[in-house]
Design an enzyme around this catalytic site. Structure first.
Site, short mmCIF file in Angstrom:
data_model
loop_
_atom_site.label_atom_id
_atom_site.label_comp_id
_atom_site.label_asym_id
_atom_site.label_seq_id
_atom_site.Cartn_x
_atom_site.Cartn_y
_atom_site.Cartn_z
N GLY A 218 -4.17 -11.25 1.42
CA GLY A 218 -2.82 -10.87 1.76
C GLY A 218 -2.07 -11.97 2.48
CB CYS A 328 18.25 -6.39 -25.13
SG CYS A 328 18.68 -7.65 -26.32
C1 LIG Z 1 -4.97 -8.15 -5.25
C2 LIG Z 1 -6.15 -8.19 -4.40
C3 LIG Z 1 -6.46 -9.35 -3.69
C4 LIG Z 1 -5.62 -10.60 -3.71
O1 LIG Z 1 -4.43 -10.46 -3.00
P1 LIG Z 1 -3.45 -11.72 -2.77
O2 LIG Z 1 -2.29 -11.18 -2.05
O3 LIG Z 1 -3.11 -12.28 -4.11
O4 LIG Z 1 -4.21 -12.72 -1.98
C5 LIG Z 1 -7.62 -9.33 -2.94
N1 LIG Z 1 -8.41 -8.23 -2.90
C6 LIG Z 1 -8.12 -7.10 -3.57
C7 LIG Z 1 -9.05 -5.93 -3.48
C8 LIG Z 1 -6.98 -7.03 -4.32
O5 LIG Z 1 -6.69 -5.90 -4.98
#
Ligand SMILES: *Cc1c(COP(=O)(O)O)cnc(C)c1O
Length: 402
Positions: A218, A328
């Site tokens: 995240g 479109c």
């Molecule tokens: C999508 C996801 C990630 C990666 O998230 P980022 O924001 O792209 O770093 C990591 N772990 C899980 C379980 C995810 O679903």
């Protein structure tokens, strides 16, 4: 990978085009690794879903990365790239038990985020260790679509269900080898992240057989000049200390895991497209490009603000444009954006095209998905061909012509 080189790549491989700079991926990987260098055992697991091209996967695996997979197909892709199953963690949500069993047969780490699934899986496979995805109920993430740790989220096992969780673990005798959280994308506030981590540590104390703690991902990256980003170095400094002291308390050196997607690949990617026409209306100057949300969805889906540059004419008078596509229906990439004067045929370059861009593309309006090129050892290597008409009709069945 300067503008001239990008223009050459676009000439050679056509438009629109995705280009990925492997130097940037390597830099980000090492940045994260170095931020946690005081932790004895660190495992970075790249989240395949961000960008799943097999050449990219192999490049990242060669850096030493593991893989975070959210579907059995992603597990398959990663195994095809030669990674050992134990370096894959499979974190599904809402999938069938058959799929979880298949992942278990491949020998990958299994992350479970649902009590009834845990009970079912534990009863039938008590000898297969599993990781548990906790929902710490921390509101994090850039917007509601990408925030997955809040109270109403479908992800994870609530921390309020820990007593029930422990009963299931005791009854099924299943071994819990990891504790996991992933609270959302675009987290800026390190204190929020650390608060969620405290909940994870607290939960971890309930299990004696842990091998790792997975803090998910995240991390926010900058999307335009002077945009904010997660301070990875500060997070590394603070979380490493806390993690090391937890391991002492726990009595064992655990592995610290992360599973970044965006952090590793977002900034490596550039999306190049050509301007088909300039259209002046009563209020706006539109630059219309040879693409749309079929190729690049994030501005429309998440309201994402991707920096756009006119690399054919970078130093001319700056003017205000709305950059739109050829689909479109409304497909606006950017509104009221200051860009160096755009002419027909110019090539525009979108930043942060590495994560969740090609991976989310479609054939809407019966357009071909773009080619992908990897910049490695000072060369542009084609890693996915542009689609053609055969790709559009490949799986269709013409019942009137049999
Ligand atoms: C999508 C996801 C990630 C990666 O998230 P980022 O924001 O792209 O770093 C990591 N772990 C899980 C379980 C995810 O679903």
């Amino acid at each position: 990978m300067n503008n001239l080189k990008l223009l050459k790549a676009s000439e050679k491989h056509g438009s629109p085009l995705y280009v990925y700079d492997t130097n940037k991926i390597k830099k980000q990987y090492n940045r994260l690794k170095n931020s946690f260098k005081t932790v004895k055992s660190l495992q970075i697991n790249y989240a395949v879903k961000a960008l799943s091209n097999i050449s990219i996967l192999k490049f990242i695996i060669n850096l030493g990365s593991g893989i975070d997979a959210v579907s059995i197909q992603e597990v398959h892709l990663a195994l095809k790239c030669g990674i050992k199953p134990e370096k894959i963690i499979y974190t599904p949500n809402g999938v069938s038990m058959d799929e979880i069993k298949m992942a278990a047969e491949f020998g990958v780490r299994i992350n479970i985020d649902n009590l009834s699934v845990l009970e079912d899986f534990g009863n039938n496979n008590p000898s297969i260790p599993i990781c548990i995805r906790i929902n710490p109920h921390i509101m994090a993430g850039g917007n509601s679509k990408i925030s997955v740790g809040h109270i109403d989220s479908k992800f994870g096992i609530s921390i309020h269900q820990i007593p029930h969780l422990l009963r299931i673990v005791n009854n099924t005798k299943i071994k819990v080898n990891g504790i996991h959280m992933h609270t959302g994308s675009d987290i800026l506030d390190i204190d929020v992240f650390l608060r969620a981590s405290e909940i994870l540590f607290e939960t971890a104390k309930n299990f004696r057989s842990l091998e790792f703690i997975d803090f998910g991902s995240g991390f926010k990256v900058p999307y335009f000049p002077n945009d904010s980003e997660t301070n990875i170095e500060e997070l590394g400094n603070k979380l490493s200390k806390r993690f090391n002291s937890f391991c002492k308390e726990y009595g064992k050196d655990l592995t610290l895991m992360f599973e970044p997607g965006k952090f590793l690949v977002s900034e490596s990617g550039k999306f190049l497209c050509k301007v088909n026409s300039i259209k002046q209306t009563t209020s706006t100057v539109f630059a219309q490009v040879d693409s749309g949300f079929n190729h690049f969805l994030r501005p429309m889906m998440y309201g994402a603000n991707h920096h756009i540059e006119n690399i054919s004419n970078p130093n001319d008078l700056q003017r205000y444009y709305s950059v739109v596509g050829y689909i479109c229906e409304t497909d606006t990439f950017a509104t009221n954006r200051k860009i160096s004067t755009i002419r027909n045929g110019d090539t525009l370059c979108f930043n942060n095209a590495g994560a969740y861009c090609h991976a989310m593309s479609s054939n809407y309006n019966s357009r071909y998905r773009p080619a992908e090129v990897m910049y490695i050892n000072n060369k542009f290597e084609l890693v996915r061909k542009r689609e053609d008409f055969n790709d559009l009709i490949r799986n269709q069945i013409d019942i009137f012509n049999q």
